[in-house]
Each structure stands twice: as C-alpha cells, then as structure tokens.
Design a protein around this motif. Structure first.
Motif, PDB file in Angstrom:
ATOM      1  N   TYR A  98      -7.608  -7.389  12.560  1.00 53.37           N
ATOM      2  CA  TYR A  98      -7.215  -7.017  11.335  1.00 53.37           C
ATOM      3  C   TYR A  98      -8.267  -6.947  10.483  1.00 53.37           C
ATOM      4  O   TYR A  98      -9.256  -7.402  10.869  1.00 53.37           O
ATOM      5  N   PRO A  99      -8.387  -6.254   9.393  1.00 55.87           N
ATOM      6  CA  PRO A  99      -9.415  -5.734   8.579  1.00 55.87           C
ATOM      7  C   PRO A  99      -9.946  -7.276   7.935  1.00 55.87           C
ATOM      8  O   PRO A  99      -9.104  -8.086   7.486  1.00 55.87           O
ATOM      9  N   ALA A 100     -11.047  -7.026   7.599  1.00 58.97           N
ATOM     10  CA  ALA A 100     -11.635  -8.109   6.763  1.00 58.97           C
ATOM     11  C   ALA A 100     -11.089  -8.325   5.425  1.00 58.97           C
ATOM     12  O   ALA A 100     -10.515  -7.289   4.576  1.00 58.97           O
ATOM     13  N   GLY A 101     -10.813  -9.332   5.033  1.00 59.87           N
ATOM     14  CA  GLY A 101     -10.054  -9.630   3.690  1.00 59.87           C
ATOM     15  C   GLY A 101      -8.593 -10.208   3.889  1.00 59.87           C
ATOM     16  O   GLY A 101      -7.935 -10.580   2.857  1.00 59.87           O
ATOM     17  N   LEU A 102      -8.043  -9.787   4.939  1.00 60.41           N
ATOM     18  CA  LEU A 102      -6.525 -10.154   5.069  1.00 60.41           C
ATOM     19  C   LEU A 102      -6.337 -11.557   5.508  1.00 60.41           C
ATOM     20  O   LEU A 102      -4.936 -11.922   5.416  1.00 60.41           O
ATOM     21  N   HIS A 103      -7.021 -12.274   5.986  1.00 57.76           N
ATOM     22  CA  HIS A 103      -6.979 -13.444   6.708  1.00 57.76           C
ATOM     23  C   HIS A 103      -6.119 -14.575   5.511  1.00 57.76           C
ATOM     24  O   HIS A 103      -5.130 -15.012   5.832  1.00 57.76           O
ATOM     25  N   ALA A 104      -6.757 -14.642   4.513  1.00 56.51           N
ATOM     26  CA  ALA A 104      -6.341 -15.432   3.343  1.00 56.51           C
ATOM     27  C   ALA A 104      -4.604 -14.916   2.933  1.00 56.51           C
ATOM     28  O   ALA A 104      -3.849 -15.841   2.638  1.00 56.51           O
ATOM     29  N   ARG A 105      -4.476 -13.655   2.752  1.00 61.31           N
ATOM     30  CA  ARG A 105      -3.247 -13.166   2.657  1.00 61.31           C
ATOM     31  C   ARG A 105      -2.090 -13.541   3.587  1.00 61.31           C
ATOM     32  O   ARG A 105      -0.985 -13.928   3.238  1.00 61.31           O
ATOM     33  N   VAL A 106      -2.587 -13.314   4.877  1.00 66.38           N
ATOM     34  CA  VAL A 106      -1.654 -13.593   6.065  1.00 66.38           C
ATOM     35  C   VAL A 106      -1.344 -15.046   6.134  1.00 66.38           C
ATOM     36  O   VAL A 106      -0.205 -15.570   6.209  1.00 66.38           O
ATOM     37  N   THR A 107      -2.435 -15.921   6.052  1.00 63.81           N
ATOM     38  CA  THR A 107      -2.374 -17.248   5.886  1.00 63.81           C
ATOM     39  C   THR A 107      -1.190 -17.820   4.938  1.00 63.81           C
ATOM     40  O   THR A 107      -0.316 -18.547   5.057  1.00 63.81           O
ATOM     41  N   ALA A 108      -1.320 -17.414   3.569  1.00 60.65           N
ATOM     42  CA  ALA A 108      -0.693 -17.639   2.629  1.00 60.65           C
ATOM     43  C   ALA A 108       0.901 -17.291   2.730  1.00 60.65           C
ATOM     44  O   ALA A 108       1.986 -18.002   2.441  1.00 60.65           O
ATOM     45  N   LYS A 109       0.902 -15.913   3.516  1.00 54.60           N
ATOM     46  CA  LYS A 109       2.421 -15.309   3.812  1.00 54.60           C
ATOM     47  C   LYS A 109       3.233 -16.516   4.844  1.00 54.60           C
ATOM     48  O   LYS A 109       4.489 -16.560   4.736  1.00 54.60           O
ATOM     49  N   LEU A 110       2.473 -16.853   5.875  1.00 54.19           N
ATOM     50  CA  LEU A 110       3.037 -17.683   6.897  1.00 54.19           C
ATOM     51  C   LEU A 110       3.205 -19.194   6.359  1.00 54.19           C
ATOM     52  O   LEU A 110       4.226 -19.781   6.710  1.00 54.19           O
ATOM     53  N   ALA A 111       2.583 -19.542   5.167  1.00 54.81           N
ATOM     54  CA  ALA A 111       2.806 -20.787   4.661  1.00 54.81           C
ATOM     55  C   ALA A 111       4.233 -20.556   3.768  1.00 54.81           C
ATOM     56  O   ALA A 111       4.962 -21.437   3.484  1.00 54.81           O
TER      57      ALA A 111
ATOM     58  N   ALA B  67      -0.701  -6.328  10.249  1.00 54.74           N
ATOM     59  CA  ALA B  67      -0.929  -4.820  10.626  1.00 54.74           C
ATOM     60  C   ALA B  67      -0.005  -4.155   9.480  1.00 54.74           C
ATOM     61  O   ALA B  67      -0.212  -3.145   8.837  1.00 54.74           O
ATOM     62  N   THR B  68       1.059  -4.912   9.182  1.00 56.30           N
ATOM     63  CA  THR B  68       1.906  -4.306   7.959  1.00 56.30           C
ATOM     64  C   THR B  68       1.133  -4.347   6.571  1.00 56.30           C
ATOM     65  O   THR B  68       0.849  -3.194   5.857  1.00 56.30           O
ATOM     66  N   TYR B  69       0.396  -5.450   6.415  1.00 57.19           N
ATOM     67  CA  TYR B  69      -0.505  -5.396   5.159  1.00 57.19           C
ATOM     68  C   TYR B  69      -1.669  -4.257   5.087  1.00 57.19           C
ATOM     69  O   TYR B  69      -1.911  -3.598   4.233  1.00 57.19           O
ATOM     70  N   ALA B  70      -2.138  -4.278   6.466  1.00 59.57           N
ATOM     71  CA  ALA B  70      -3.374  -3.029   6.432  1.00 59.57           C
ATOM     72  C   ALA B  70      -2.845  -1.864   6.163  1.00 59.57           C
ATOM     73  O   ALA B  70      -3.543  -0.925   5.478  1.00 59.57           O
ATOM     74  N   PHE B  71      -1.640  -1.458   6.723  1.00 59.35           N
ATOM     75  CA  PHE B  71      -1.229  -0.094   6.532  1.00 59.35           C
ATOM     76  C   PHE B  71      -0.946   0.154   5.188  1.00 59.35           C
ATOM     77  O   PHE B  71      -1.257   1.334   4.785  1.00 59.35           O
ATOM     78  N   PHE B  72      -0.351  -0.785   4.458  1.00 59.27           N
ATOM     79  CA  PHE B  72      -0.349  -0.191   2.893  1.00 59.27           C
ATOM     80  C   PHE B  72      -1.314  -0.578   1.949  1.00 59.27           C
ATOM     81  O   PHE B  72      -1.572   0.215   1.152  1.00 59.27           O
ATOM     82  N   ARG B  73      -2.340  -1.427   2.513  1.00 55.63           N
ATOM     83  CA  ARG B  73      -3.543  -1.453   1.778  1.00 55.63           C
ATOM     84  C   ARG B  73      -4.490  -0.419   1.844  1.00 55.63           C
ATOM     85  O   ARG B  73      -4.995   0.332   1.174  1.00 55.63           O
ATOM     86  N   ASP B  74      -4.382   0.291   3.122  1.00 46.93           N
ATOM     87  CA  ASP B  74      -5.370   1.360   3.580  1.00 46.93           C
ATOM     88  C   ASP B  74      -4.717   2.620   2.587  1.00 46.93           C
ATOM     89  O   ASP B  74      -5.736   3.449   2.329  1.00 46.93           O
TER      90      ASP B  74
END
Length: 393
Positions: free
Chosen positions: A71-84, A327-334
């Motif tokens: 995943y692109p840099a910067g998505l880790h926190a966003r994905v972690t928050a979503k999973l929580a 992958a979903t977040y990267a698609f929309f953010r790109d």
C-alpha cells in the motif's frame, strides 16, 4: 417559425408515453446511497456474537506484518483506524457452500443459533444478511425453511435496516420469480412491510449469462425480481468450474470471468442494481513470503475490479481486510485531486483542455462520493464538495 404541424408534438408524446414510463421504471438510476466495499462470507456455524470484533482484531494483527503489505505510504493509519472502527462493512451469514449440506435438525439448530448471535451481537455491521441455498430442486425446500426459521428468530429484535438475502446458483429467471414470491409470502406471514425483503442474485452458472434461447438471462432475472433485486454478485469458482476451466486457472481475471462480468454490468446499468466481484481463494496465511504474495495478489485484484467499475467484492478471511481497505483507499486517493479539479472546472465552465460532458461530471461526482463514504477521503480534502452536493450532482 417553421412549417411543422404543431399537433405533431402531442402526437409524439402520446405515441411514446408507454416507452417513457417503461424506461423510467426499468432504469431509475443508482440510488446514490452507500454501497459496501466488500461482503464477508462466514459459515453459519462459525457465527457468534463477538464475530466482528474478533475479525477486526485478527485483521489488525495481520497488519502488524505491514512491511509486506502493498500500500502507498500514509495509508497505514487510515487502514488501522478503519479496522478498529468498522472492520466488516457487509456480513453474510452463509448457509450455502461455506456451510454445506447437513441434516435438517442440524441446520435448524444452526439457523436459530446464528440468528440469536446476530440479535445479540456486540457489533452489527452496517450491512448484514443471510445466504440461503438455491432454488434448485434438491435444495429448494431447505432454502425456504432456513430463511423462514432465521426470520422467525431475527424479527423478535427487528429487521436490520440494510438486511439482504443472497440467492445463489441462479440459472433461470423463473427461479428469481419464485424467490420473489417466497419473499412476498414471508412478508405477509410476519407482517413485514411490502417489498421490505430484498435480495441479491449470485451469477455462478453459464445459463445465468447466456440462456438456451441466446438471450442475456441476467437482464431477464432483474425484471423477474420485481424490484427486489439489490445486486448481482459474481461467483468466481462455481462459474469458472462450470465453464470447464482448470482449478489452477480459475480467477477473477480469467477472460471467462471478464466476459460474464461485462454482461452483468451492461444488464445492471441504470437499473439501480449494484455489482459485486467475487473472491480470491489465495489466503494470506503461512510464511511471511506466502502472506506477502497473497496480499499482493489480493490488492491487485481489488484495484483491478475498482478500475472496471466493480466497487464491491468478497472477502473470506480476516487477513484480507487490510488489503481490501488499503487497495480501495489508494484507488480513490490516487484519483481524488484530479476528479475534484475536473468537476470544479466543469461546473465553473473553465477550459482545461478536457471537454467533459454531463455524464462525465456525474461520474466524477460519484467517484468522489464513493471515496468519501468508504473512508478513503475526508471532507476537508474535497472543499465545497460535500456529500449532499455530490449526491445532488
């Protein structure tokens, strides 16, 4: 001005009125509300009240192997928050292939237990439902019995807002019409408001795509559902096997899969019926290398589906959730900045070198709205384009 008889225009209106009404009825367009990015299928005998938090915790543990996550840099926190916050968007309690054929008393017990688990769940996903067995002759009675028993328990607590039934292995519009009748009878029996029971159709057999008469069966299925069909879900492995494709080559990206999904897409376009791609059975488990390979595959397939207009897919394991969201977040953010700027330029009638038309403007608004609703984008990144404004566009 002109010599045309003015009486022709009312004549045309009268002539085309039936067509106008039919087009409006059949092609109302997308409702514009939220569509989940995935559906998680869990066998009914594995469903319990703590399922959603359990999956979220397992997904976060998998995310700790992040060096292998593509995943692109910067998505880790966003994905972690979503999973929580919301690890599962759409849960389907499975009484079909994931559950198998059991004795009636055993399935009856599983129906009651699964329904009670949903009623007493610690966390209920925003979308939830049940997959029953098919309307084929050998499973038809069991399918209806399971749905009836599940509703009998569930309705003691009330039907969840976004409750949907999955009807698998549909091969003929008559099976859809029969299931529509079942839903109507259940509504009458339980005092459920008319047309409240909705279902999605799984496209898993070749006759669902091309009928014996040469017609596109799936389009006729949508009609047969009489307004109850919410989605078409592609079944990767049943469809591939039925087409004679060897197990090693069965995939969401096989040409046979792309053909089936293209037919589904055309049949559903404009109807308000939404699309979901299938799953990959290559799970991110095992060694670090095996996990990395499975993650890379899943992320690529999710991105591929999104690029082709399939905004939803199946997930089968908690460790697939990190790559689903990444992958979903990267698609929309790109694509967000370009979509926002193009839409603003279109509305301001600015010349940017791209001649966008109204249909493209609607697509740009829809793209941004999907990104906002799934958590890929934040409101402050879209400026004046609020969810309400994007929906209106």
């Amino acid at each position: 001005m002109g010599r045309l008889d003015p009486g022709l225009l009312p004549e045309l209106d009268a002539l085309l009125a039936p067509v106008d009404r039919e087009l409006s009825r059949r092609y109302p367009g997308d409702a514009g509300d939220r569509q989940p990015v995935h559906t998680v299928y869990v066998p009914a005998d594995r469903v319990h009240a703590g399922l959603v938090p359990e999956w979220g915790a397992a997904a976060r543990r998998a995310l700790e192997r992040a060096p292998a996550l593509p995943y692109p840099a910067g998505l880790h926190a966003r994905v972690t928050a979503k999973l929580a916050r919301e690890p599962i968007e759409d849960l389907r309690i499975d009484f079909e292939d994931g559950y198998g054929i059991r004795a009636d008393d055993e399935e009856d017990a599983a129906v009651e237990a699964a329904a009670k688990a949903l009623v007493g769940a610690e966390v209920v996903p925003p979308f939830v439902g049940i997959r029953v067995k098919s309307m084929e002759a050998h499973t038809r009675r069991r399918s209806v019995r399971t749905l009836d028993g599940f509703l009998d328990v569930l309705l003691n607590a009330g039907l969840p807002e976004h409750f949907v039934i999955t009807l698998p292995k549909v091969s003929d519009p008559a099976q859809v019409a029969a299931f529509e009748t079942v839903c109507g009878r259940l509504e009458s029996a339980y005092g459920i408001p008319a047309e409240r029971l909705r279902f999605e159709i799984q496209i898993e057999t070749p006759p669902a795509i091309l009928g014996a008469d040469g017609t596109a069966t799936v389009a006729r299925m949508i009609t047969a559902a009489a307004g109850r069909c919410t989605g078409l879900h592609y079944g990767t492995y049943d469809y591939s096997a039925a087409c004679g494709i060897g197990a090693a080559y069965q995939s969401m990206e096989h040409p046979a899969a792309d053909h089936a999904k293209a037919v589904m897409q055309v049949a559903a376009a404009g109807t308000g019926v939404r699309l979901s791609d299938g799953s990959t059975n290559i799970l991110p488990v095992g060694t670090d290398a095996e996990v990395a390979d499975a993650w890379a595959l899943h992320a690529r397939l999710v991105r591929r589906s999104l690029e082709r207009g399939f905004y939803q897919g199946w997930d089968l394991h908690p460790a697939q959730l990190p790559t689903r969201y990444a992958a979903t977040y990267a698609f929309f953010r790109d694509g967000a900045a370009a979509a926002r700027d193009r839409l603003a330029a279109y509305l301001d009638r600015r010349d940017t070198g791209i001649l966008d038309e109204p249909a493209t403007a609607r697509a740009l608004a829809g793209f941004l709205l999907r990104g906002l609703r799934c958590g890929a984008l934040d409101q402050d990144e879209l400026g004046d384009f609020t969810a309400d404004r994007l929906a209106a566009l």
